[in-house]
Design a protein around this motif. Structure first.
Motif, PDB file in Angstrom:
ATOM      1  N   ALA A 286       0.837  -1.205   0.000  1.00  0.00           N
ATOM      2  CA  ALA A 286       0.000   0.000   0.000  1.00  0.00           C
ATOM      3  C   ALA A 286       0.873   1.256   0.000  1.00  0.00           C
ATOM      4  O   ALA A 286       0.550   2.260  -0.663  1.00  0.00           O
ATOM      5  CB  ALA A 286      -0.930  -0.005   1.210  1.00  0.00           C
ATOM      6  N   PHE A 287       2.002   1.215   0.729  1.00  0.00           N
ATOM      7  CA  PHE A 287       2.938   2.346   0.746  1.00  0.00           C
ATOM      8  C   PHE A 287       3.561   2.526  -0.646  1.00  0.00           C
ATOM      9  O   PHE A 287       3.686   3.656  -1.137  1.00  0.00           O
ATOM     10  CB  PHE A 287       4.025   2.109   1.792  1.00  0.00           C
ATOM     11  N   GLU A 288       3.927   1.401  -1.278  1.00  0.00           N
ATOM     12  CA  GLU A 288       4.507   1.484  -2.627  1.00  0.00           C
ATOM     13  C   GLU A 288       3.484   2.065  -3.610  1.00  0.00           C
ATOM     14  O   GLU A 288       3.825   2.861  -4.489  1.00  0.00           O
ATOM     15  CB  GLU A 288       4.959   0.099  -3.086  1.00  0.00           C
ATOM     16  N   LYS A 289       2.224   1.673  -3.433  1.00  0.00           N
ATOM     17  CA  LYS A 289       1.158   2.203  -4.295  1.00  0.00           C
ATOM     18  C   LYS A 289       1.000   3.711  -4.098  1.00  0.00           C
ATOM     19  O   LYS A 289       0.770   4.466  -5.057  1.00  0.00           O
ATOM     20  CB  LYS A 289      -0.152   1.480  -3.962  1.00  0.00           C
ATOM     21  N   LEU A 290       1.139   4.162  -2.837  1.00  0.00           N
ATOM     22  CA  LEU A 290       1.075   5.599  -2.545  1.00  0.00           C
ATOM     23  C   LEU A 290       2.221   6.338  -3.235  1.00  0.00           C
ATOM     24  O   LEU A 290       2.017   7.409  -3.831  1.00  0.00           O
ATOM     25  CB  LEU A 290       1.137   5.818  -1.028  1.00  0.00           C
TER      26      LEU A 290
ATOM     27  N   PHE B 224       4.664   9.887  -7.261  1.00  0.00           N
ATOM     28  CA  PHE B 224       5.834  10.102  -8.125  1.00  0.00           C
ATOM     29  C   PHE B 224       5.717   9.442  -9.501  1.00  0.00           C
ATOM     30  O   PHE B 224       6.570   9.664 -10.362  1.00  0.00           O
ATOM     31  CB  PHE B 224       7.099   9.583  -7.425  1.00  0.00           C
ATOM     32  N   GLY B 225       4.692   8.624  -9.680  1.00  0.00           N
ATOM     33  CA  GLY B 225       4.513   7.974 -10.971  1.00  0.00           C
ATOM     34  C   GLY B 225       4.972   6.522 -10.943  1.00  0.00           C
ATOM     35  O   GLY B 225       6.065   6.226 -10.454  1.00  0.00           O
ATOM     36  N   GLU B 226       4.124   5.640 -11.471  1.00  0.00           N
ATOM     37  CA  GLU B 226       4.444   4.208 -11.454  1.00  0.00           C
ATOM     38  C   GLU B 226       5.702   3.911 -12.253  1.00  0.00           C
ATOM     39  O   GLU B 226       6.525   3.081 -11.856  1.00  0.00           O
ATOM     40  CB  GLU B 226       3.253   3.434 -12.025  1.00  0.00           C
ATOM     41  N   ASP B 227       5.870   4.614 -13.380  1.00  0.00           N
ATOM     42  CA  ASP B 227       7.043   4.378 -14.223  1.00  0.00           C
ATOM     43  C   ASP B 227       8.330   4.783 -13.512  1.00  0.00           C
ATOM     44  O   ASP B 227       9.355   4.093 -13.605  1.00  0.00           O
ATOM     45  CB  ASP B 227       6.914   5.127 -15.545  1.00  0.00           C
TER      46      ASP B 227
ATOM     47  N   LEU C 258       4.650  16.185  -4.842  1.00  0.00           N
ATOM     48  CA  LEU C 258       3.661  16.037  -3.775  1.00  0.00           C
ATOM     49  C   LEU C 258       2.493  17.000  -3.972  1.00  0.00           C
ATOM     50  O   LEU C 258       1.327  16.627  -3.809  1.00  0.00           O
ATOM     51  CB  LEU C 258       4.322  16.290  -2.420  1.00  0.00           C
ATOM     52  N   LYS C 259       2.810  18.245  -4.335  1.00  0.00           N
ATOM     53  CA  LYS C 259       1.745  19.232  -4.533  1.00  0.00           C
ATOM     54  C   LYS C 259       0.845  18.848  -5.704  1.00  0.00           C
ATOM     55  O   LYS C 259      -0.378  18.980  -5.645  1.00  0.00           O
ATOM     56  CB  LYS C 259       2.358  20.611  -4.760  1.00  0.00           C
ATOM     57  N   LYS C 260       1.473  18.344  -6.783  1.00  0.00           N
ATOM     58  CA  LYS C 260       0.695  17.960  -7.968  1.00  0.00           C
ATOM     59  C   LYS C 260      -0.177  16.731  -7.724  1.00  0.00           C
ATOM     60  O   LYS C 260      -1.194  16.532  -8.380  1.00  0.00           O
ATOM     61  CB  LYS C 260       1.643  17.678  -9.142  1.00  0.00           C
ATOM     62  N   SER C 261       0.244  15.892  -6.787  1.00  0.00           N
ATOM     63  CA  SER C 261      -0.461  14.623  -6.561  1.00  0.00           C
ATOM     64  C   SER C 261      -1.782  14.796  -5.833  1.00  0.00           C
ATOM     65  O   SER C 261      -2.621  13.886  -5.834  1.00  0.00           O
ATOM     66  CB  SER C 261       0.429  13.671  -5.758  1.00  0.00           C
ATOM     67  N   ASN C 262      -1.975  15.950  -5.160  1.00  0.00           N
ATOM     68  CA  ASN C 262      -3.188  16.209  -4.370  1.00  0.00           C
ATOM     69  C   ASN C 262      -3.392  15.208  -3.236  1.00  0.00           C
ATOM     70  O   ASN C 262      -4.522  14.916  -2.837  1.00  0.00           O
ATOM     71  CB  ASN C 262      -4.440  16.224  -5.266  1.00  0.00           C
ATOM     72  N   VAL C 263      -2.292  14.636  -2.733  1.00  0.00           N
ATOM     73  CA  VAL C 263      -2.370  13.762  -1.556  1.00  0.00           C
ATOM     74  C   VAL C 263      -2.255  14.663  -0.328  1.00  0.00           C
ATOM     75  O   VAL C 263      -1.156  15.064   0.065  1.00  0.00           O
ATOM     76  CB  VAL C 263      -1.249  12.704  -1.575  1.00  0.00           C
ATOM     77  N   ASN C 264      -3.379  14.993   0.272  1.00  0.00           N
ATOM     78  CA  ASN C 264      -3.408  16.008   1.325  1.00  0.00           C
ATOM     79  C   ASN C 264      -2.821  15.536   2.650  1.00  0.00           C
ATOM     80  O   ASN C 264      -2.390  16.358   3.462  1.00  0.00           O
ATOM     81  CB  ASN C 264      -4.845  16.486   1.551  1.00  0.00           C
TER      82      ASN C 264
ATOM     83  N   LEU D 100       9.228  12.522   4.033  1.00  0.00           N
ATOM     84  CA  LEU D 100       7.784  12.521   3.816  1.00  0.00           C
ATOM     85  C   LEU D 100       7.134  12.538   5.196  1.00  0.00           C
ATOM     86  O   LEU D 100       7.420  11.682   6.033  1.00  0.00           O
ATOM     87  CB  LEU D 100       7.345  11.259   3.073  1.00  0.00           C
ATOM     88  N   ARG D 101       6.275  13.507   5.421  1.00  0.00           N
ATOM     89  CA  ARG D 101       5.603  13.617   6.719  1.00  0.00           C
ATOM     90  C   ARG D 101       4.178  13.087   6.562  1.00  0.00           C
ATOM     91  O   ARG D 101       3.322  13.738   5.969  1.00  0.00           O
ATOM     92  CB  ARG D 101       5.611  15.071   7.187  1.00  0.00           C
ATOM     93  N   MET D 102       3.965  11.873   7.111  1.00  0.00           N
ATOM     94  CA  MET D 102       2.657  11.227   6.973  1.00  0.00           C
ATOM     95  C   MET D 102       1.812  11.479   8.206  1.00  0.00           C
ATOM     96  O   MET D 102       2.241  11.211   9.330  1.00  0.00           O
ATOM     97  CB  MET D 102       2.828   9.720   6.766  1.00  0.00           C
TER      98      MET D 102
END
Length: 681
Positions: free
Chosen positions: A357-361, A366-369, A428-434, A444-446
């Protein structure tokens, strides 16, 4: 493979030299000539004949158990002369801050030419320090145990992929790891007991998930042979232990002060039973010694079991790195043995799910590729990132209010900037992961909510699976739920299990929960008869031909042979799914070779997950293995009269952790070499 049922006997048809023939075809395309090679069962009964016998006993000076886990592994041992003392392995060099290192990561490092280099923390740290270009040539494997469970067509040639994409045969990888533990354990044993004769004195035990199928168990046995733990000529020197069973065996020894109860319910009425003062005193002395690796276990059962009435039921939920295994046991009094009430169940819901799940995040941010490229080009740095996440994962708790910081390796930050043309903060800003922010310290501050979201899919599957199990009629009236395994150390999982099941049963965690299976595996090695009754995970049987009955059998199954009508492909059961099978209970079939010169017979075994199977061609039925019988040549000394009828009695045992087969030439009373193989398909 098929059998022909004639008056008074059946005949099993095989190809010349024991090679398998295709299953007989419908009329119009008959199979090979019947006289090529066949054996005739002398016991055509549909219900297997069973016999109870005492399991053979062997004397071993010491039992060594290897808990081969998805994320971490270790070993422990006990001398048969002092079975109440279990000695854990030495604490491993290296280790992570705040993590008990009585187990070591299941990480293997091989040199570029495939030779063993290191295992555990040493392997992980050495690989991490390699130059990125150099790391591409090495073989670094981690969390590779899951491949054995997930591979549907497992063979001795199955390959594993290293972190950098390089491949090697799985059998080699597992043998390297087991050989490492063997060398460590033998060295320590010889220091304690210089006169120990290694080859005959040690019984080895290897743990596997209970949901593993027979091919995976056989694979572990073959890897142990290759590693030199035991010889194939002495298979009884190696036991395969089922992980939740091992935990159950250890839990029955526990005292009340060795348990942590999560449930809100009161632990029972009346005063606490007195604890043997000498045992408690000895244990306290051991606890005070920070370097002690010895655990004492009671010769009898602990107070928890003393509370139980005959027939009380409990569930063991083994939550490990790769899988979650559930088993349901019933205590049998007064002997204290265990009876399995429902076949083992579970699935790939281990702690690795949180890592994925962390890898998916990361892929979302950052993009799967990019993540795929980074893992391939900078494998050592990727390992460094997973280590950083592992530490934060262990710190996650439902009550935590502060964020969790995960350090990104400098090579990740630099590689991303060169690959994408902008920095990670922009990503991070572009990803919209708030719920995930960027820290100027390179982290990374989770937020606690973000970490909780990583746990939820895996925990939800575990809760759902336990809930489904508890709803089954066979599993009503559960008194205890024991939570064990490495993932059971997680406060997130503990809270979820307690909230879901605390109101209906007592949810209990043993102290040193991550070592419960290892200790139980040692106890299982000392007394393998402790689990008296198991449940068959599948329906097993063979394909036979029976007399064709008009109106009962479908016309497409009709085969006319020598003027007689036969029904092909009938599934003759040895044992049914979820059937209770006692330890030592035997299923026997007798066969008569059709040709005087026949030297080898191969019998195909079929399996199915249901009990209502009629034909080997039914949906869900598959060929899963073979039984090979190697016959003594007629006319050899002891072979008897070559003209006499020959009966070979094959005996199968389904009540152990592995399916076993033996065979006897009835006329000469001599053993026939019999092997059962689930890997050659």
């Amino acid at each position: 493979m098929a059998m022909l049922l004639e008056p008074g006997m059946q005949s099993l048809r095989l190809g010349a030299n024991g090679e398998r023939c295709p299953t007989p075809s419908p009329p119009g395309s008959p199979g090979p000539p019947h006289e090529s090679c066949s054996i005739a069962p002398l016991t055509p009964s549909q219900s297997p004949r069973s016999e109870a016998r005492s399991p053979p006993t062997a004397s071993f000076a010491v039992v060594v158990a290897i808990d081969f886990g998805t994320t971490s592994s270790g070993y422990a041992f006990s001398f048969s002369s002092d079975p109440e003392a279990i000695h854990m392995m030495r604490k491993w060099e290296g280790g992570d801050p705040g993590v008990a290192n009585q187990k070591t990561p299941t990480s293997l490092l091989l040199t570029p030419d495939g030779a063993f280099h290191s295992f555990g923390y040493t392997a992980r740290d050495f690989y991490h320090d390699l130059d990125p270009e150099e790391a591409r040539d090495w073989f670094y494997f981690e969390k590779f145990k899951m491949k054995i469970h997930s591979t549907s067509d497992l063979t001795l040639r199955t390959e594993l992929e290293a972190v950098n994409g390089k491949k090697m045969q799985a059998l080699e990888v597992f043998a390297h790891a087991l050989r490492f533990f063997k060398q460590h354990a033998v060295q320590e044993l010889k220091e304690q007991c210089p006169s120990l004769v290694e080859r005959e004195a040690i019984r080895w035990v290897i743990t596997v998930p209970a949901i593993w199928k027979q091919p995976a168990k056989q694979f572990m046995r073959e890897a142990a042979y290759k590693a030199g733990l035991v010889s194939p000529e002495n298979p009884e020197q190696l036991l395969i232990a089922l992980e939740p069973e091992a935990a159950s065996i250890y839990c029955r020894k526990l005292r009340l002060h060795q348990l942590i109860e999560l449930s809100c319910r009161a632990p029972g009425n009346g005063p606490e039973p007195p604890i043997d003062s000498s045992f408690r005193q000895a244990r306290e002395q051991l606890r005070r010694s920070r370097h002690s690796r010895t655990f004492l276990v009671e010769s009898g059962v602990g107070e928890l079991w003393s509370e139980m009435q005959a027939g009380d039921r409990y569930v063991v939920a083994d939550c490990g790195g790769g899988t979650v295994d559930l088993t349901v046991h019933q205590i049998e009094k007064p002997q204290g043995t265990l009876k399995e009430l429902y076949k083992a169940s579970g699935g790939p819901y281990g702690a690795v799910g949180v890592d994925l799940a962390f890898e998916k995040l990361l892929c979302h941010i950052f993009g799967e590729d990019f993540i795929a490229t980074f893992k391939a080009k900078r494998p050592a740095a990727w390992v460094d990132l997973t280590i950083a996440f592992e530490a934060r994962k262990r710190a996650a708790a439902p009550s935590r209010a502060s964020p969790l910081n995960i350090s990104l390796p400098f090579s990740f930050i630099d590689f991303y900037r060169k690959h994408r043309g902008h920095n990670v903060e922009t990503a991070l800003k572009k990803s919209n992961v708030n719920l995930v922010k960027w820290s100027s310290q390179g982290m990374l501050r989770m937020s606690p909510e973000a970490m909780s979201e990583l746990f939820q899919p895996t925990i939800s599957q575990i809760i759902r699976h336990i809930d489904d199990l508890l709803k089954k009629p066979e599993v009503q009236g559960i008194k205890f739920l024991f939570l064990v395994g490495g993932f059971a150390e997680s406060a997130m999982l503990q809270r979820a299990v307690q909230a879901a099941f605390g109101p209906i049963c007592r949810v209990i965690i043993p102290q040193d929960v991550g070592l419960t299976i290892l200790k139980g595996a040692v106890l299982f090695g000392l007394d393998p008869t402790i689990v008296r009754i198991r449940r068959s995970p599948l329906t097993y049987g063979v394909g036979v031909l029976n007399k064709f009955v008009e109106g009962k059998h479908p016309r497409e199954k009709l085969l006319v042979k020598e003027g007689k009508a036969w029904c092909t492909d009938i599934f003759e059961k040895f044992v049914s799914v979820d059937q209770s099978v006692a330890l030592g209970e035997l299923v026997q079939r007798s066969y008569c070779p059709a040709r005087a010169g026949q030297r080898k017979t191969i019998i195909n075994i079929y399996c199915c997950a249901t009990d209502d199977v009629v034909y080997i061609t039914d949906p869900g039925v598959r060929q899963c293995g073979t039984i090979s019988l190697e016959l003594e040549a007629l006319g050899e000394p002891g072979g008897g009269d070559p003209r006499a009828r020959r009966e070979i009695r094959a005996t199968m045992q389904f009540g152990d952790t592995e399916i076993k087969v033996t065979a006897l030439d009835v006329r000469t009373a001599r053993s026939v070499r019999a092997t059962i193989d689930f890997l050659s398909n």
